[in-house]
Design an enzyme around this catalytic site. Structure first.
Site, mmCIF file in Angstrom:
data_model
loop_
_atom_site.group_PDB
_atom_site.id
_atom_site.type_symbol
_atom_site.label_atom_id
_atom_site.label_comp_id
_atom_site.label_asym_id
_atom_site.label_seq_id
_atom_site.Cartn_x
_atom_site.Cartn_y
_atom_site.Cartn_z
ATOM 1 N N LYS A 94 -1.285 -9.332 3.033
ATOM 2 C CA LYS A 94 -0.547 -8.838 4.203
ATOM 3 C C LYS A 94 -1.439 -7.856 4.936
ATOM 4 C CE LYS A 94 3.124 -5.826 3.959
ATOM 5 N NZ LYS A 94 2.605 -4.637 4.676
ATOM 6 N N ASP B 157 0.838 -1.209 0.000
ATOM 7 C CA ASP B 157 0.000 0.000 0.000
ATOM 8 C C ASP B 157 0.872 1.258 0.000
ATOM 9 O OD1 ASP B 157 0.891 -0.181 2.601
ATOM 10 O OD2 ASP B 157 -1.056 0.213 3.526
ATOM 11 N N SER B 158 2.204 1.078 0.089
ATOM 12 C CA SER B 158 3.111 2.213 -0.119
ATOM 13 C C SER B 158 2.899 2.804 -1.506
ATOM 14 C CB SER B 158 4.567 1.763 0.063
ATOM 15 O OG SER B 158 4.828 0.620 -0.707
ATOM 16 N N GLU C 29 -1.540 -5.320 8.710
ATOM 17 C CA GLU C 29 -0.736 -4.733 9.789
ATOM 18 C C GLU C 29 -1.380 -4.978 11.148
ATOM 19 O OE1 GLU C 29 0.062 -0.596 8.964
ATOM 20 O OE2 GLU C 29 0.907 -1.047 6.986
ATOM 21 N N GLU D 247 9.027 -4.046 10.752
ATOM 22 C CA GLU D 247 9.504 -2.765 10.206
ATOM 23 C C GLU D 247 10.043 -1.908 11.343
ATOM 24 O OE1 GLU D 247 6.891 -0.882 7.395
ATOM 25 O OE2 GLU D 247 8.055 0.977 7.398
ATOM 26 N N ASP E 293 -1.155 -6.179 -0.147
ATOM 27 C CA ASP E 293 -1.515 -5.504 1.099
ATOM 28 C C ASP E 293 -3.013 -5.268 1.195
ATOM 29 O OD1 ASP E 293 0.455 -4.936 2.968
ATOM 30 O OD2 ASP E 293 1.176 -3.165 1.900
HETATM 31 O O1 KIV Z 1 3.566 -1.136 1.655
HETATM 32 C C1 KIV Z 1 4.732 -1.553 1.674
HETATM 33 O O2 KIV Z 1 5.509 -1.281 0.760
HETATM 34 C C2 KIV Z 1 5.138 -2.376 2.813
HETATM 35 C C3 KIV Z 1 6.530 -2.893 2.892
HETATM 36 C C4 KIV Z 1 7.617 -1.988 2.609
HETATM 37 C C5 KIV Z 1 6.785 -3.753 4.050
HETATM 38 O O3 KIV Z 1 4.354 -2.670 3.640
#
Ligand code: KIV
Length: 279
Positions: free
Chosen positions: A118, A49-50, A120, A186, A88
């Site tokens: 994934k 989600d980055s 959090e 992280e 994510d």
């Molecule tokens: O969203 C992301 O890019 C991440 C990773 C860098 C772990 O969660």
């Protein structure tokens, strides 16, 4: 769009089985061409989600939507043949209830072909992880600094220093016990990352953690120098492609203004020539 079937990709259990072995390699990808570049080199690729900050210019990951994740997930899936794809779950798509988490995780997997999601959170997400895993959804957990919680964590701070170490250990134990096949740490102190890696029986994936983790992940745009808004300490710049791309853009602009581009090599005659391609 239906899921894209990829025959050779490892699955969550293959990743879990790599505990204590050769370190797992992972990067984030949001587009087909970037996924193609990393496919042969990564064990799994994360549609992170980055993407909201790196490609869409958002100030945090909180504004990322399911629709954004699905579009980028579909693009990444088209670029992968060999690596596993993990996607994510965006902010507010899983925290409300286990049912909400299942509905959205299933949609992400069905519409992108991802092999796992994934999410959090540690102790507080253990019940959700168990619910998903028991219903066929492999989960990669993410603890330590969890960027979707920056407003309650007070920013992008290292997690697990001094008296907070026990909370991160408890998070790691909880997600492993709940059935996560692997866990991302992280921004946690190196000694703590090493201690947890020793203790839990699932692979630990570090980002700002320790070389002793069972694997590493970075945002690819960070490590090749395409995302330059800021550089966290944990990023190693393996290339500086941003300045290279800008120099190319500047040269193009100057050529266009000077009518030095296009040249004969880039234009078409009235009759086809042998050197001409249809591209
Ligand atoms: O969203 C992301 O890019 C991440 C990773 C860098 C772990 O969660």
């Amino acid at each position: 769009m239906s899921a894209t079937a990829r025959k050779k990709a490892p699955n969550a259990e293959d990743i879990r089985a790599r505990k204590g072995g050769t370190p797992l390699v992972s990067l984030t990808a949001y587009t087909t061409p970037m996924a193609q570049l990393m496919d042969a080199h990564c064990d799994f690729v994360l549609v992170g989600d980055s993407v909201g900050m790196v490609l869409h210019g958002l100030s945090s990951t909180l504004g990322v939507t399911m629709e954004m994740m699905i579009l980028h997930g579909q693009a990444v899936a088209r670029g992968l043949n060999k690596a596993m794809m993990v996607i994510d779950m965006p902010f507010a798509s899983y925290e409300e209830s286990t049912e909400q988490a299942f509905r959205n995780a299933a949609r992400l997997m069905a519409e992108t072909g991802a092999g796992a999601v994934k999410l959090e959170g540690g102790v507080e997400m253990a019940e959700t992880i168990r619910f998903l895993v028991n219903r066929g959804i492999p989960v990669l957990a993410h603890i330590g600094l969890t960027p979707q919680s920056i407003n309650t964590l007070g920013g992008y701070k290292v997690q697990g220093r001094a008296e907070n170490a026990d909370a991160v250990v408890a998070d790691a134990r909880a997600v492993a016990k709940a059935g996560a096949f692997s866990v991302v740490f992280e921004k946690v102190p190196q000694v703590l990352a090493d201690r947890i890696t020793e203790e839990v029986d699932i692979p630990t994936i570090g980002i700002g953690a320790s070389a002793g983790c069972d694997g590493q992940i970075l945002v690819v745009e960070d490590m090749v120098g395409f995302f330059t808004a800021f550089k966290p300490k944990f990023v190693k710049r393996y290339a500086e492609l941003g300045p290279l791309a800008e120099a190319a853009i500047a040269e193009y602009a100057s050529d266009v203004r000077a009518r030095a581009f296009p040249t004969d090599a880039h234009v078409f005659s009235e009759q086809p020539t042998t050197a001409e391609t249809t591209a």
